[in-house]
Scaffold this active site. Structure first.
Site, PDB file in Angstrom:
ATOM      1  N   LYS A 177       0.859  -1.185   0.000  1.00 23.33           N
ATOM      2  CA  LYS A 177       0.000   0.000   0.000  1.00 23.33           C
ATOM      3  C   LYS A 177       0.895   1.235   0.000  1.00 23.33           C
ATOM      4  O   LYS A 177       1.912   1.280   0.705  1.00 23.33           O
ATOM      5  CB  LYS A 177      -0.897  -0.024   1.246  1.00 23.33           C
ATOM      6  CG  LYS A 177      -1.978   1.060   1.267  1.00 23.33           C
ATOM      7  CD  LYS A 177      -2.893   0.891   2.488  1.00 23.33           C
ATOM      8  CE  LYS A 177      -4.043   1.884   2.515  1.00 23.33           C
ATOM      9  NZ  LYS A 177      -4.936   1.696   3.671  1.00 23.33           N
ATOM     10  N   SER A 210      -9.949   1.638   2.499  1.00 17.98           N
ATOM     11  CA  SER A 210      -9.046   2.443   1.696  1.00 17.98           C
ATOM     12  C   SER A 210      -7.973   1.646   0.955  1.00 17.98           C
ATOM     13  O   SER A 210      -7.417   2.129  -0.022  1.00 17.98           O
ATOM     14  CB  SER A 210      -8.359   3.474   2.586  1.00 17.98           C
ATOM     15  OG  SER A 210      -7.467   2.845   3.499  1.00 17.98           O
ATOM     16  N   SER A 256     -10.179  -0.717   6.706  1.00 18.49           N
ATOM     17  CA  SER A 256      -9.540  -0.475   5.412  1.00 18.49           C
ATOM     18  C   SER A 256      -8.793  -1.656   4.812  1.00 18.49           C
ATOM     19  O   SER A 256      -8.376  -1.590   3.657  1.00 18.49           O
ATOM     20  CB  SER A 256      -8.579   0.716   5.504  1.00 18.49           C
ATOM     21  OG  SER A 256      -9.287   1.924   5.423  1.00 18.49           O
TER      22      SER A 256
END
Lengths: 484, 100
Positions: free
Chosen positions: A79, A154, A178
């Protein structure tokens, strides 16, 4: 070229034995990215040169008779809020444009040391604020199972990268869901570990008392392996738990015979789509068939989790994001005075949702409102911790939906922030309590999109949680099996 | 019960948070933030006297380490990432003579 196995465990075994080279594995995955990431947009950056160099190093180690480690030659996506030394790290925000971190996050060091090949940086909602990856400065990520739908967020890029076969494993961060919510929406496994189990050093902070790094994978065993690799004490994170890394793979096959597993009644009613609730009941039946005792349990304060979270997380974010002032890194918009420069930079650099949360947090912390909002939210957090304590007196694990619905269409919830926030209703209580949770894919909904079933455990209860996750995995209907 | 969020509240908060908002921004954010705060009334209206706050999931105490010098991040590398640098320091526009 021989067929490349689909799981990290199989790839690492083949690379360690010399029957497959890390270079072959990498080339295969880079070709998949080339073929489809134009459409999916899972990656902000594909680290082609760095990945090739890392694969060559792994192959050289194998040739020299050395063991590159438990993730030997396994492509892994990161990420883009995890710091990578000398490699752009953006948080999908314009405000970090051009920034190359001067250090690696601890988790990045650990996966590299275990022989993994970091293949790229994945897209996210800006600063991890969102539930659809629509809030990225670099455009949305698309759900690989239906590109008209969101991948969740997210960590939408990390979930989509695994679902699309761009990498067998990836890392995300989970502040209010997330990791788990995008895992559910993309039909992969996602784990939020116990707070403090995985070092946050080098994870760009959103809400420091809630943030935790965790794995995505297509199988429960791969997530167990990746979590074993990244977990463990780190002196550079003062909230790191000083305990040995848990042993998860070892007990994965022990089943659920005799385990007490509770339905959380507050998270099975209003707001949960009927097909999603039905799949969760079916999952509980599967656990019962495997020997678990299933009962109902009430966690009343969970009903206030969403409100408490959307006061606490923005409050912490408004403080953490004060550092983006155009002075030390990232972009600057010039202005005659420093105060004007700060404001001009932040106004141009932050997107809409980040501004909204900063203002919400600033308001919740401001004189005259602190007691009514932030102070009350912290007390609700205590109630949630107490309710979970009571629930875990009677049950070993809890079961809920991960997300109230399957993946929704682009633009469905962007105009109304509150409707987007409601996506996190089942995942938030865990973060407030600091407990671990996993989302396991369990068949499709009425629309044929994947449903995620969430298992919750008390702090450091990962080993038991993974055992039940493995049972769910083996009982799960096909991901595209339409619920009817 | 808390008072309803006003446009002036949002303008003040934006100023505190160093964000410049247009008139249209102010209208939109006032409406959106009000919706979130209305939802938060379920928490704001609870009677929680006597309940201690939890600011963190772990019972944290001060974490100390041995006073040993270790290598930090490289100063030149850090400075190379800044928008403006002078004499090996971060450079900013005027800060003196600003209005308070």
């Amino acid at each position: 070229m021989s067929a490349i196995p689909s799981t990290a465990i199989e790839i690492a075994a083949a690379v360690r034995s010399g029957s497959l080279s890390a270079r072959e594995v990498l080339d295969d995955h880079l070709a998949r990215i080339d073929a489809r990431d134009g459409e999916i947009n899972a990656f902000n950056l594909v680290m082609v040169d760095e990945a090739r160099a890392a694969a060559a190093a792994v192959d050289a180690q194998v040739a020299a008779g050395e063991d590159p480690g438990p993730l030997a030659g396994v492509p892994l996506a990161l990420k883009d809020n995890l710091c990578t030394h000398g490699i752009p790290t953006t948080c999908s925000s314009r405000i970090l444009e051009g920034w190359r971190p001067p250090y690696d996050a601890t988790v990045v060091q650990r996966v590299n040391a275990a022989g993994a090949i970091s293949i790229g940086k994945t897209n996210l909602d800006e600063f991890a604020m969102g539930s659809s990856t629509e809030n990225s400065a670099f455009g949305p990520t698309r759900n690989p199972r239906d590109t008209s739908r969101v991948p969740g967020g997210s960590s939408g890029g990390s979930a989509a990268a695994v679902a699309a076969g761009f990498a067998p494993i990836s890392l995300g961060s989970d502040t209010g869901g997330s990791i788990r919510q995008p895992a559910a929406l993309c039909g992969v496994v996602g784990v939020k570990p116990t707070y403090g189990l995985v070092s946050r050093y080098g994870l760009i902070a959103f809400a420091s008392s809630l943030d935790q790094i965790g794995p995505f994978s297509t199988t429960v065993a791969d997530s167990a392996l990746l979590l074993e690799t990244i977990a463990g004490y780190d002196g550079r994170d003062s909230t790191s738990i000083n305990a040995p890394s848990p042993s998860l793979i070892e007990s994965l096959g022990e089943g659920v015979d005799g385990l007490r597993i509770g339905f959380v009644t507050e998270l099975m009613g209003e707001g949960i789509a009927p097909d999603v609730a039905a799949r969760v009941r079916q999952a509980a039946d599967a656990l019962a068939a495997a020997g678990a005792q299933i009962g109902e349990v009430s966690v009343p304060a969970a009903a206030f989790g969403l409100s408490a979270y959307y006061l606490i997380a923005p409050a912490e974010a408004s403080s953490n994001l004060a550092r983006y002032d155009g002075v030390r890194y990232g972009m600057r918009v010039d202005a005659p005075t420093t105060a004007e420069m700060n404001a001009a930079t932040r106004t141009a650099g932050f997107g809409d949702e980040v501004k909204r949360r900063i203002m919400l947090g600033t308001y919740a912390l401001s004189a005259g409102y602190y007691d009514a909002y932030y102070g009350k939210a912290l007390k609700v957090r205590t109630l949630i911790v107490r309710d979970f304590e009571r629930a875990y007196a009677d049950f070993d694990l809890l079961i809920t939906p991960t997300s109230p619905t399957t993946a929704f269409k682009f633009g469905d919830k962007t105009a109304d922030p509150l409707s987007m926030y409601l996506n996190d209703i089942c995942t938030i209580p865990t973060n407030l309590a600091g407990h671990p949770a996993v989302s396991v894919p369990f068949g499709g909904g009425a629309d044929g999109m994947p449903v995620g079933v969430q298992l919750l455990a008390p702090a450091l209860g990962e080993a038991t949680m993974f055992r039940a996750a493995a049972v769910l995995e083996s009982a799960a209907p096909a991901l595209d099996e339409v619920w009817s | 019960m808390s008072a309803r969020l006003t446009r002036d509240n949002v303008a003040k908060v934006a100023d505190l948070a160093r964000l410049d908002l247009t008139e249209a921004d102010l209208d939109r954010y006032t409406e959106q933030l009000s919706a979130v705060l209305d939802h938060a009334e379920d928490v704001a209206s609870l009677d929680l006297d006597g309940v201690p706050p939890t600011s963190h999931p772990l019972p944290l105490v001060n974490v100390l380490r041995a006073d040993v010098v270790v290598e930090g991040v490289d100063r030149e590398e850090v400075l190379s990432q800044a928008p403006s640098v002078e004499d090996r320091r971060f450079r900013v526009p005027a800060i003196l003579g600003e209005e308070p």
